[in-house]
Motif scaffolding. Structure first.
Motif, PDB file in Angstrom:
ATOM      1  N   THR A 157       0.836  -1.192   0.000  1.00  0.00           N
ATOM      2  CA  THR A 157       0.000   0.000   0.000  1.00  0.00           C
ATOM      3  C   THR A 157       0.879   1.252   0.000  1.00  0.00           C
ATOM      4  N   GLU A 158       0.447   2.262  -0.742  1.00  0.00           N
ATOM      5  CA  GLU A 158       1.216   3.513  -0.816  1.00  0.00           C
ATOM      6  C   GLU A 158       0.307   4.687  -0.524  1.00  0.00           C
ATOM      7  N   ILE A 159       0.814   5.591   0.292  1.00  0.00           N
ATOM      8  CA  ILE A 159       0.088   6.816   0.623  1.00  0.00           C
ATOM      9  C   ILE A 159       0.687   7.966  -0.174  1.00  0.00           C
ATOM     10  N   THR A 160      -0.158   8.745  -0.811  1.00  0.00           N
ATOM     11  CA  THR A 160       0.278   9.918  -1.564  1.00  0.00           C
ATOM     12  C   THR A 160      -0.107  11.166  -0.779  1.00  0.00           C
ATOM     13  N   THR A 161       0.883  11.900  -0.310  1.00  0.00           N
ATOM     14  CA  THR A 161       0.635  13.121   0.454  1.00  0.00           C
ATOM     15  C   THR A 161       0.343  14.277  -0.506  1.00  0.00           C
ATOM     16  N   PRO A 162      -0.216  15.375   0.011  1.00  0.00           N
ATOM     17  CA  PRO A 162      -0.467  16.534  -0.857  1.00  0.00           C
ATOM     18  C   PRO A 162       0.792  17.020  -1.568  1.00  0.00           C
ATOM     19  N   GLN A 175       3.453  15.241  -2.421  1.00  0.00           N
ATOM     20  CA  GLN A 175       3.790  14.275  -3.476  1.00  0.00           C
ATOM     21  C   GLN A 175       2.849  14.416  -4.661  1.00  0.00           C
ATOM     22  N   ALA A 176       1.569  14.629  -4.386  1.00  0.00           N
ATOM     23  CA  ALA A 176       0.585  14.770  -5.460  1.00  0.00           C
ATOM     24  C   ALA A 176       0.910  15.957  -6.357  1.00  0.00           C
ATOM     25  N   ASN A 177       1.429  17.038  -5.756  1.00  0.00           N
ATOM     26  CA  ASN A 177       1.783  18.227  -6.539  1.00  0.00           C
ATOM     27  C   ASN A 177       2.915  17.955  -7.513  1.00  0.00           C
ATOM     28  N   ARG A 178       3.763  16.966  -7.203  1.00  0.00           N
ATOM     29  CA  ARG A 178       4.903  16.663  -8.070  1.00  0.00           C
ATOM     30  C   ARG A 178       4.578  15.595  -9.108  1.00  0.00           C
ATOM     31  N   LEU A 179       3.390  15.009  -9.010  1.00  0.00           N
ATOM     32  CA  LEU A 179       2.991  13.948  -9.937  1.00  0.00           C
ATOM     33  C   LEU A 179       2.183  14.522 -11.087  1.00  0.00           C
ATOM     34  N   PRO A 180       1.932  13.725 -12.145  1.00  0.00           N
ATOM     35  CA  PRO A 180       1.164  14.218 -13.287  1.00  0.00           C
ATOM     36  C   PRO A 180      -0.190  14.774 -12.870  1.00  0.00           C
ATOM     37  N   GLU A 181      -0.714  15.680 -13.669  1.00  0.00           N
ATOM     38  CA  GLU A 181      -1.986  16.326 -13.387  1.00  0.00           C
ATOM     39  C   GLU A 181      -3.093  15.291 -13.220  1.00  0.00           C
ATOM     40  N   GLY A 182      -3.911  15.495 -12.223  1.00  0.00           N
ATOM     41  CA  GLY A 182      -5.035  14.593 -11.977  1.00  0.00           C
ATOM     42  C   GLY A 182      -4.820  13.690 -10.780  1.00  0.00           C
ATOM     43  N   VAL A 183      -3.566  13.417 -10.424  1.00  0.00           N
ATOM     44  CA  VAL A 183      -3.280  12.572  -9.263  1.00  0.00           C
ATOM     45  C   VAL A 183      -3.547  13.368  -7.994  1.00  0.00           C
ATOM     46  N   ARG A 184      -4.309  12.788  -7.089  1.00  0.00           N
ATOM     47  CA  ARG A 184      -4.696  13.487  -5.866  1.00  0.00           C
ATOM     48  C   ARG A 184      -4.102  12.798  -4.648  1.00  0.00           C
ATOM     49  N   PRO A 185      -4.048  13.491  -3.519  1.00  0.00           N
ATOM     50  CA  PRO A 185      -3.615  12.837  -2.275  1.00  0.00           C
ATOM     51  C   PRO A 185      -4.580  11.707  -1.927  1.00  0.00           C
ATOM     52  N   GLY A 186      -4.045  10.666  -1.320  1.00  0.00           N
ATOM     53  CA  GLY A 186      -4.905   9.554  -0.935  1.00  0.00           C
ATOM     54  C   GLY A 186      -4.109   8.289  -0.712  1.00  0.00           C
ATOM     55  N   ILE A 187      -4.756   7.159  -0.938  1.00  0.00           N
ATOM     56  CA  ILE A 187      -4.136   5.856  -0.691  1.00  0.00           C
ATOM     57  C   ILE A 187      -4.354   4.961  -1.908  1.00  0.00           C
ATOM     58  N   THR A 188      -3.339   4.161  -2.251  1.00  0.00           N
ATOM     59  CA  THR A 188      -3.417   3.237  -3.381  1.00  0.00           C
ATOM     60  C   THR A 188      -3.028   1.848  -2.899  1.00  0.00           C
ATOM     61  N   LEU A 189      -3.834   0.845  -3.278  1.00  0.00           N
ATOM     62  CA  LEU A 189      -3.590  -0.537  -2.854  1.00  0.00           C
ATOM     63  C   LEU A 189      -3.584  -1.455  -4.058  1.00  0.00           C
ATOM     64  N   PRO A 190      -2.787  -2.527  -4.007  1.00  0.00           N
ATOM     65  CA  PRO A 190      -2.784  -3.495  -5.116  1.00  0.00           C
ATOM     66  C   PRO A 190      -4.011  -4.396  -5.046  1.00  0.00           C
ATOM     67  N   ILE A 191      -4.449  -4.901  -6.197  1.00  0.00           N
ATOM     68  CA  ILE A 191      -5.535  -5.884  -6.276  1.00  0.00           C
ATOM     69  C   ILE A 191      -4.939  -7.183  -6.799  1.00  0.00           C
ATOM     70  N   SER A 192      -5.071  -8.252  -6.023  1.00  0.00           N
ATOM     71  CA  SER A 192      -4.477  -9.542  -6.389  1.00  0.00           C
ATOM     72  C   SER A 192      -5.564 -10.545  -6.737  1.00  0.00           C
ATOM     73  N   PHE A 193      -5.207 -11.438  -7.664  1.00  0.00           N
ATOM     74  CA  PHE A 193      -6.112 -12.520  -8.046  1.00  0.00           C
ATOM     75  C   PHE A 193      -5.272 -13.708  -8.487  1.00  0.00           C
ATOM     76  N   ALA A 194      -5.529 -14.864  -7.880  1.00  0.00           N
ATOM     77  CA  ALA A 194      -4.802 -16.098  -8.203  1.00  0.00           C
ATOM     78  C   ALA A 194      -3.295 -15.911  -8.083  1.00  0.00           C
ATOM     79  N   GLY A 195      -2.879 -15.148  -7.059  1.00  0.00           N
ATOM     80  CA  GLY A 195      -1.457 -14.980  -6.802  1.00  0.00           C
ATOM     81  C   GLY A 195      -0.780 -13.915  -7.636  1.00  0.00           C
ATOM     82  N   LEU A 196      -1.534 -13.263  -8.523  1.00  0.00           N
ATOM     83  CA  LEU A 196      -0.962 -12.236  -9.388  1.00  0.00           C
ATOM     84  C   LEU A 196      -1.587 -10.881  -9.071  1.00  0.00           C
TER      85      LEU A 196
END
Length: 263
Positions: free
Chosen positions: A51-56, A58-79
């Protein structure tokens, strides 16, 4: 599925939600303008499976549209097959992250099971159609045996064919038609009983009798099961004509047994 999950989760949580595929492309978003764009934080999350947290900041340094928040991976069948991101103050949205992640993974599993079940049912229907058209003088029964074995059925065993035909299928609601196969499976519950629905008006059963079923008793059991099926369908408000064909003591005789059941 991704779009529906994003919209429903956003409505419940009150925050923007998006889902990406394995390449980080947004495939579901409560903000439709994000669809098809790249969500760059997802790339690192899917690579590390963390899991990765994006602070305000960090969001300012990322491409337009990316907002502060949290991102998590989605796994299925081990992938890792995608990611889910919730925009908002990280300390607030973090409590929703794990729940939404598990919901996405659960939906993936359910869809995979449904797809697998539908594909299997289609294969069984195709097998019955092949049996219905089988002519032992022109075709090799070993192909039928192989197809049956792939689906878990031993078609070399003696079987009785039962056909239940709905009298007026146009009067039966679509949702009720889908229940008919389940009713038939309760009447013919042996693991080797082949039960499927053909079109909107027919249920076909290849009832298992065993390798040495040359006595009347096993056939009488099939007859009772056929009567029970007709009764159960009648109680469900569906009138049917049920026919039972001659016993097929070998795979090559299944076609004739099917046709005699229809007659």
């Amino acid at each position: 599925c991704a779009q529906e999950l994003a919209e429903n989760t956003s409505e419940i949580a009150g925050f923007s939600v998006l889902l990406t595929d394995e390449e980080g492309t947004v495939i579901g978003s409560s903000d439709p303008s994000r669809l098809g764009t790249l969500h760059s934080p997802s790339l690192g999350v899917m690579q590390t499976r963390r899991t990765e947290i994006t602070t305000p900041d960090q969001a300012n340094r990322l491409p337009e549209g990316v907002r502060p928040g949290i991102t998590l991976p989605i796994s299925f069948a081990g992938l890792v097959v995608g990611s889910i991101a919730i925009a908002g103050p990280p300390e607030e949205v973090s409590r929703y992250g794990r729940l939404v992640q598990k919901q996405a993974e659960l939906l993936l599993r359910e869809n995979a099971l449904l797809r697998s079940s539908l594909l299997r049912e289609q294969a069984v229907q195709e097998l019955i159609l092949e049996i219905a058209a089988f002519d032992p003088l022109r075709a090799d029964e070993s192909l039928l045996v192989l197809r049956g074995r792939e689906l878990g059925y031993d078609l070399r065993s003696a079987r009785a064919v039962v056909v239940a035909e709905i009298v007026r299928p146009e009067t039966v609601p679509l949702e009720r038609r889908r229940e008919l196969q389940s009713i038939a499976r309760r009447a013919f519950a042996h693991p080797q009983d082949v039960v499927t629905r053909l079109g909107d008006d027919k249920i076909v059963i290849l009832a298992f009798l065993g390798l040495a079923a040359k006595e009347e008793a096993p056939l009488e059991e099939v007859r009772k099961a056929a009567m029970a099926l007709a009764s159960a369908l009648g109680e469900a408000g569906v009138a049917v004509n049920v026919g039972m064909g001659e016993i097929a003591f070998s795979t090559s005789l299944l076609g004739q047994a099917y046709r005699s059941a229809g007659e």
